[in-house]
Design an enzyme around this catalytic site. Structure first.
Site, mmCIF file in Angstrom:
data_model
loop_
_atom_site.group_PDB
_atom_site.id
_atom_site.type_symbol
_atom_site.label_atom_id
_atom_site.label_comp_id
_atom_site.label_asym_id
_atom_site.label_seq_id
_atom_site.Cartn_x
_atom_site.Cartn_y
_atom_site.Cartn_z
ATOM 1 N N SER A 33 0.822 -1.211 0.000
ATOM 2 C CA SER A 33 0.000 0.000 0.000
ATOM 3 C C SER A 33 0.861 1.267 0.000
ATOM 4 C CB SER A 33 -0.890 -0.013 1.240
ATOM 5 O OG SER A 33 -1.673 1.148 1.290
ATOM 6 N N GLY A 58 -3.673 3.711 1.049
ATOM 7 C CA GLY A 58 -4.451 3.862 2.283
ATOM 8 C C GLY A 58 -5.631 4.803 2.107
ATOM 9 N N LEU A 85 -0.913 10.079 4.331
ATOM 10 C CA LEU A 85 -2.185 9.463 3.919
ATOM 11 C C LEU A 85 -3.030 10.343 3.003
ATOM 12 C CD1 LEU A 85 -3.581 7.484 7.007
ATOM 13 C CD2 LEU A 85 -2.906 6.585 4.768
ATOM 14 N N CYS A 142 0.331 3.814 10.687
ATOM 15 C CA CYS A 142 0.900 4.910 9.903
ATOM 16 C C CYS A 142 1.567 5.920 10.831
ATOM 17 C CB CYS A 142 -0.154 5.618 9.064
ATOM 18 S SG CYS A 142 0.559 6.943 8.085
ATOM 19 N N GLY A 256 11.479 -3.600 2.474
ATOM 20 C CA GLY A 256 12.728 -3.551 1.724
ATOM 21 C C GLY A 256 12.960 -4.651 0.710
#
Lengths: 328, 291
Positions: A33, A58, A85, A142, A256
């Site tokens: 996302s 998101g 966001l 987040c 990663g």
């Protein structure tokens, strides 16, 4: 080579198919996302049908403008982001983007966020009625939103409360996306599992910061941001390995992943599926190369089914427990 | 439709002040690029492909369609750009491009007719255009660049001249050493106005100030103004353009992630909410922006 299968040496196709919380994925590779928009931006680079699934940007109840710039800064083998966001809201996702995504045969996982438990529940309820959504990924991690996101994901009880509220408002599988910014990831994972989470995504970004020494101030407009990219991979692999042996629900590993070799670390640490994130920003075809690389690795190793590799490096297979290794 | 390719470095020529002119063999990009678009370059290779991680967006300075080459003007400002400037001819580099929305060389912004008297009180209105011998109208266009901001304006000026516009360039820099693009603009047979902060070449002062003085001259009212440079310069361009009612486009620079509009890392403030510099820009009508 066809979707989800790689030609094996004996002509037998190596199966990349996995089951994730009741969703059949043709291969275990998703895109994370926030790194892939709604798929449109990458549809011109390759056939999105090749992907196991997409975790869309998101989404919140109302549109969000995001943080002031700069929102991005490169760090050693990684990036710090503080996008905040930015999104057009759940109604725009439903009307503007889901119709596009329905044209593809892949799992569409909607990532949802909110500033209150009620808001998470409301977004979940709206998406529950929509065709073409395979699951909800609940972002309780987040780092770039005040009064929400991360605040829900760092306390086991609060994290569970959000998951329970979302579960009450949807029949879709619910994936809890956890934050690595905690002392005990296992406690949070157990708590969301108990609250009904059908799967767990690990990890969201690590909170970080960078300073412009000439200007003598933080570089990011939001001051702090979330670190992602190869720099965080070892942390992510460790957390997946810890959580995979502590819960029964499947784990989606991310953090990663740039290559198939990176993805295999997560799979062997116990991830049923993986997500390619930051690598999409660097190489639009990164996820595709990971899928092809998984098939090639299986052929090379003579493995017919990728599920044989899931958790291959967990204690039960390596004959060493984790106890005694947690003080260092 | 953008391309991804391994481009061979055909040329790497150091200019002054840490700026290099790079020639890259990328025929598809050279054939389809429009002025104002950029290429997104991987600044690491081999085993070190994870660091530096992000690509660097570099505006297309010029193209040589016949040779299939893209020219870039790169200022070695950080790790990525210094890596690029150290590339030896014959080596290869991974490119995405052409990306972004380039300059709109036709069409209108709705800025309306120019208000020349904002700058000029006594002069008779000479109009934004003049008629040539055949009676056809050759529009006058200004391009204004500060420092490395000159880079995308050369490709733009070349296309404008080719399509029959009269183009004048306003080039500004700190000093004579750091002036860029003079050679290229001169080869296009156009008027080049120079300003340096220290007065070591051309007008002593700000390049926008110099442009404003030119606007006060009869018969020198542009139909369109294109600008690229530091934010302070663009802010002043904005005021001049708004005051004079000149239709104006600016090219912005921002730290970028994906370069294709997905990550929302390079947002700038638009009138109606955030805009993506990589995909909604990097070229914007002045009226689209809010700063």
């Amino acid at each position: 080579m066809v979707n989800g299968a790689a030609a094996n040496e004996g002509g037998r196709a190596a199966s990349l198919e996995v089951m994730l919380a009741g969703i059949r994925l043709k291969n275990p590779v998703l895109v994370a996302s926030g790194t892939f928009g709604y798929g449109r931006e990458y549809a011109g680079w390759y056939d999105l049908n090749r992907l196991g699934g997409i975790m869309v940007k998101g989404t919140t109840l109302h549109p969000r403008q995001g943080n002031p710039s700069p929102r991005l800064v490169e760090t050693p083998s990684g990036i710090l982001n503080a996008v905040g966001l930015q999104n057009p809201g759940v109604d725009a996702l439903i009307d503007g983007h889901l119709p596009f995504l329905r044209r593809f045969e892949l799992a569409v996982i909607a990532n949802i966020a909110g500033e209150s438990v009620e808001e998470y529940a409301e977004v979940a309820a709206k998406l529950d009625r929509e065709e073409g959504v395979s699951a909800l990924e609940v972002n309780i991690s987040c780092p770039n939103v005040r009064g929400g996101g991360l605040a829900f994901g760092t306390d086991p009880a609060t994290a569970a409360e959000v998951i329970r509220a979302v579960k009450r408002h949807t029949r879709l599988p619910v994936i809890a996306k956890l934050s690595p910014n905690v002392t005990d990831i296992v406690a949070i994972a157990r708590s969301v599992e108990e609250a009904g989470a059908d799967a767990i995504s690990l990890i969201n970004t690590l909170v970080g910061m960078a300073i412009d020494i000439r200007a003598r101030k933080p570089i990011l407009g939001n001051i702090m941001g979330g670190l992602s990219g190869p720099a965080v991979r070892p942390v992510a692999v460790r957390m997946v390995w810890q959580v995979a042996q502590a819960v029964k629900v499947p784990v989606i590993g991310m953090g990663g992943i740039m290559t198939a070799e990176d993805a295999l670390e997560f799979i062997m640490a116990g991830a049923t599926a993986v997500a390619v994130g930051t690598a999409n920003l660097v190489n639009p075809r990164a996820a595709l190369e990971v899928i092809d690389g998984l098939g090639a690795f299986m052929n090379e190793q003579g493995i017919g089914d990728i599920t044989e590799l899931i958790g291959a490096a967990l204690p039960e297979h390596i004959g060493r427990s984790w106890e005694g290794y947690d003080d260092y | 439709m953008p391309f991804q390719c391994e481009a061979r470095v055909s040329e790497n020529r150091p200019l002054d002040a840490g700026v290099h002119l790079l020639g890259l063999e990328a025929p598809e990009i050279a054939a389809s690029a429009r002025p104002g678009q950029f290429v997104h370059i991987r600044c690491s290779g081999g085993e070190d492909f994870r660091d530096p991680l992000l690509r660097r967006p570099i505006s297309i300075h010029d193209v040589d369609g016949a040779a299939g080459r893209v020219l870039l003007m790169v200022r070695g400002a950080g790790r990525g750009t210094r890596w690029l400037n150290a590339l030896a001819p014959g080596s290869t580099v991974n490119l995405l491009g052409p990306l972004g929305r380039g300059f709109d060389r036709m069409g209108g912004s709705g800025a309306g007719a120019g208000r020349e008297d904002a700058f000029r009180v006594e002069a008779t209105r000479a109009g934004a255009s003049r008629a040539d011998a055949t009676g056809a109208v050759a529009p006058l266009v200004f391009v204004a660049g500060g420092g490395i901001g000159v880079a995308p304006l050369v490709f733009l000026a070349r296309r404008l001249v080719a399509s029959g516009s009269r183009v004048e360039a306003f080039v500004g820099a700190r000093d004579a050493e750091t002036l860029l693009g003079l050679e290229a603009f001169s080869s296009l047979d156009m008027l080049v106005h120079i300003a340096t902060d220290d007065g070591s070449m051309g007008y002593h002062g700000n390049v926008v100030e110099l442009m404003e003085k030119t606007l006060a001259t009869p018969g020198r009212w542009p139909a369109r103004l294109y600008a690229c440079g530091p934010r302070a310069m663009l802010g002043r361009i904005r005021r001049s353009a708004a005051l004079g009612g000149i239709s104006c486009q600016v090219s912005l620079e921002e730290r970028m992630g994906c370069g294709v509009g997905a990550c929302l890392g390079c947002a700038c403030r638009g009138k109606e909410g955030p805009l993506r510099v990589c995909a909604d820009g990097p070229v914007f009508w002045m009226e689209e922006l809010s700063w």
